[in-house]
Design an enzyme around this catalytic site. Sequence first.
Site: not given
Length: 308
Positions: A13, A140
């Site tokens: 990401k 996350d």
Amino acid sequence: MSGTEVTVRVPAKVNVQLAVGAARADGFHDLANVFLAVGLYDEITVTPADELRVTCAGPDAHQVPLDTTNLAARAALALAERHGIEPRVHIHIDKDIPVAGGMAGGSADGAGALLACDALWSLGSSEAELLAICAELGSDVPFSLLGGAALGVGRGERLTPLDVGGTFHWVFAVADGGLSTPAVYAEFDRLTSGTDVPPPTADPALLTALRTGDPTALAPTLTNDLQPAALSLRPSLATTLTTGTSAGALAALVSGSGPTTAFLTKDEESAATVADALLTSGNCRTARVTSSPAAGARVVSDSVAETR
């Protein structure tokens, strides 16, 4: 199910916006975290075993812990405990996401192992159930399971999916060595001590640029409140950022807690030019060209299903 295996591919990401609030009483920070999954992947393969075991191969694999501090192992343990089964599984990580690079590689491995074990053990958990376990594992991890684009609030674990109207092209410059996320947050706290840290909110202009798929509009909205802390701990990253923008990147920022730096470009050709400049400069160990958005964790091979 001896001899069966499941492989899951899970993306890295980039935080196109990372707005960080002041430290909370529990030590965490409230965030407005706009995640965008990018096309760099780890692959997690799980097979039945006599006991829980983790192995890893790929770039910087020697930096990956192989004990129960690894998020992939913790995911298997959490899922097994929830269903009252023994976590007798071998987890193998084919590592391609930079290690300790601010791109959620460890979180990706946790999400990938969770999905793979769920398939291997034929548990059939819902996405909501898996996301709840992800949130327990780390801030996350839920996004690594979900992929695409999302706004994360709270610690970043409470997600709202976002629309993305096109393809964005990126270069990621991988630095030598990693940066500890807790150390970067501690430096953020030091740098902001005595100041009024505003509550984090998502930038409407950034959300619009994502929705329209316009890289030129997205570029000026990219922000990372952890960047000053990362640059304080690793001043050389400033030179890397300048190198990329001088070579034509529309925008540059430290990815998450760093030390990987991210460069948004207008197209694939520009990305190749920026990557060449970064490699030639010697300011980074390698430069990776890719695009976004990318799908979240997905089963790509499932011999369990084939043998049922």
